[in-house]
Design an enzyme around this catalytic site. Structure first.
Site, PDB file in Angstrom:
ATOM      1  N   ARG A  62      11.534   3.004   8.054  1.00  0.00           N
ATOM      2  CA  ARG A  62      12.715   2.777   8.886  1.00  0.00           C
ATOM      3  C   ARG A  62      13.818   3.776   8.567  1.00  0.00           C
ATOM      4  O   ARG A  62      14.644   4.104   9.416  1.00  0.00           O
ATOM      5  CB  ARG A  62      13.227   1.338   8.716  1.00  0.00           C
ATOM      6  CG  ARG A  62      14.453   1.020   9.580  1.00  0.00           C
ATOM      7  CD  ARG A  62      14.608  -0.476   9.816  1.00  0.00           C
ATOM      8  NE  ARG A  62      14.675  -1.227   8.571  1.00  0.00           N
ATOM      9  CZ  ARG A  62      15.797  -1.421   7.868  1.00  0.00           C
ATOM     10  NH1 ARG A  62      16.936  -0.896   8.257  1.00  0.00           N
ATOM     11  NH2 ARG A  62      15.761  -2.142   6.762  1.00  0.00           N
ATOM     12  N   TYR A 115      22.259   8.239  34.362  1.00  0.00           N
ATOM     13  CA  TYR A 115      21.086   7.375  34.364  1.00  0.00           C
ATOM     14  C   TYR A 115      21.550   5.923  34.327  1.00  0.00           C
ATOM     15  O   TYR A 115      22.521   5.571  33.646  1.00  0.00           O
ATOM     16  CB  TYR A 115      20.216   7.713  33.147  1.00  0.00           C
ATOM     17  CG  TYR A 115      19.126   6.716  32.877  1.00  0.00           C
ATOM     18  CD1 TYR A 115      18.149   6.444  33.830  1.00  0.00           C
ATOM     19  CD2 TYR A 115      19.064   6.044  31.667  1.00  0.00           C
ATOM     20  CE1 TYR A 115      17.143   5.522  33.590  1.00  0.00           C
ATOM     21  CE2 TYR A 115      18.064   5.125  31.404  1.00  0.00           C
ATOM     22  CZ  TYR A 115      17.108   4.867  32.371  1.00  0.00           C
ATOM     23  OH  TYR A 115      16.123   3.943  32.123  1.00  0.00           O
ATOM     24  N   LYS A 212      10.457  12.042  27.982  1.00  0.00           N
ATOM     25  CA  LYS A 212      10.313  12.888  29.163  1.00  0.00           C
ATOM     26  C   LYS A 212       9.629  14.217  28.808  1.00  0.00           C
ATOM     27  O   LYS A 212       8.494  14.225  28.368  1.00  0.00           O
ATOM     28  CB  LYS A 212      11.679  13.081  29.804  1.00  0.00           C
ATOM     29  CG  LYS A 212      12.492  11.797  29.973  1.00  0.00           C
ATOM     30  CD  LYS A 212      11.797  10.724  30.773  1.00  0.00           C
ATOM     31  CE  LYS A 212      12.701   9.589  31.215  1.00  0.00           C
ATOM     32  NZ  LYS A 212      13.244   8.733  30.166  1.00  0.00           N
TER      33      LYS A 212
END
Length: 398
Positions: A62, A115, A212
């Protein structure tokens, strides 16, 4: 002929070899995936030194992991930043960056077209925690100069913007923000560092939905933030990413490292196909407007040429008629897949204001000079003639 500085590796080389600390374990050519949640120590003293950042060893995935570290190092190199932080998604990166820079009583100014989830975060969620937000037109520097004040701590925008592909003058806005003591955060997802490096133009932080183009294959969800200041990146990572828990998996980082190897190659082909599509659409009698920075008719074309090295693979357009006609066109496409996201090898299509940007009111869409009938194309890597043929048959249904 001037061949340039041969001592500095080019982007394509850095995308394959950048970062790292010598040979990979067992002399592996490809850096391995470290699928471990935790790491062991030689002693309590060793653990104490590692927790205190006196070593470069690892505690818990983490916080850090060898595969994640290599991806972060490579992204920082490609964006020209001091350091980067990997996140579980693009929105995890965006929200963590904004929360790390803002506190109750502060203000964030953002471009009016964003967005959908980013807009919701800035316009609706942050105000619940005492952060004021303004959505304004940042395509003109006067938009920021008019609204910025002593409470403004962050200026946020995408360029090219999603889905209108507006181009925002990064250097000019950074100069205004710097004078007011505000930080500039730029979403560089659509351009990628292949075509644009906002940090070199004065931005403080660059964010990506690595889902993306950086991935490029539609098989991961991931985000990354690259900072100009290494101390800030350290605080973002251990003070926010670790505590909020939006950690990227090591396997995702490995897939992104794979994607980076072909990023420049893919972006050039996306751009070639997108330009061909935009030129075709511009000459089509059933299309009333085309949005693509590579077209000389596009309002932001000259600015894009000045601050970008390429125009990207996204094209938006408005066919004649209302949203129902646009839905008919989209539903008739065969090669293009109706899907959210972008940047995949496959060509994707959507109606943003019925899908990813459905939170925008009609008045907001009109104020941005758009209509609800806008269609957004993520132009893929298929042959351009096949891509255009699919658009042609779909437009024939009008």
């Amino acid at each position: 002929m001037n061949t340039g500085d041969r001592t500095t590796p080019r982007f394509e080389t850095l995308a394959i070899h950048g970062g790292g600390r010598g040979k990979a374990p067992a002399n592996a050519l490809n850096y391995p995936v470290f699928l471990t949640s935790t790491f062991e120590f030689d002693s309590v003293e060793h653990a104490d030194a590692t927790f205190g950042f006196e070593t470069e060893d690892y505690v818990y995935t983490r916080g850090n992991n060898p595969t994640l570290r290599l991806f972060e190092e490579r992204m920082a190199i490609l964006e020209g930043g001091a350091a980067s932080v990997a996140f579980a998604s693009g929105m995890a990166a965006i929200s963590s960056v904004l929360l790390s820079l803002l506190k109750p009583g502060d203000e964030v100014i953002a471009h009016r077209m964003l967005y959908g989830s980013t807009r919701n975060l800035i316009a609706n969620i942050l105000p619940r925690y005492g952060v004021r937000s303004k959505l304004v037109d940042l395509t003109q520097t006067s938009g920021l100069a008019h609204h910025i004040n002593e409470r403004t701590k962050v200026v946020y925008f995408e360029t090219p913007s999603n889905p209108s592909l507006e181009i925002i003058d990064i250097a000019a806005l950074c100069e205004i923000a710097r004078a007011a003591g505000a930080k500039v955060v730029v979403d560089n997802t659509l351009a990628t560092p292949v075509f644009q490096r906002p940090l070199a133009q004065g931005a403080d932080v660059v964010v990506h939905s690595a889902t993306k183009y950086i991935s490029g294959h539609g098989d991961v969800v991931a985000g990354v933030a690259v900072a100009a200041d290494a101390d800030y990146a350290h605080e973002l990572k251990f003070g926010y990413m670790c505590e909020f828990g939006g950690v990227m998996s090591p396997f995702t980082a490995w897939l992104l490292l794979r994607g980076l190897k072909t990023l420049a190659l893919r972006m050039r082909e996306h751009e070639r196909n997108a330009l061909a599509v935009a030129q075709y659409l511009e000459g089509h009698p059933s299309v009333k407007r085309v949005y693509y920075p590579g077209l000389s008719s596009f309002p932001g074309h000259e600015r894009a040429k000045a601050q970008m090295r390429g125009f990207g693979g996204m094209v938006s357009f408005e066919p004649d008629g209302a949203l129902e006609e646009s839905k008919k066109v989209v539903n008739s496409m065969k090669l293009f897949k109706i899907a959210v996201s972008l940047g995949d090898c496959e060509s994707l299509v959507e109606c943003p204001f019925a899908m990813t940007h459905r939170g925008y009111e009609a008045c907001e869409i009109a104020a941005a000079g758009l209509t609800p009938s806008l269609i957004r194309l993520s132009v893929g890597l298929e042959h351009k003639d096949d891509i255009i043929a699919d658009i042609e048959q779909a437009l024939a249904t009008l």
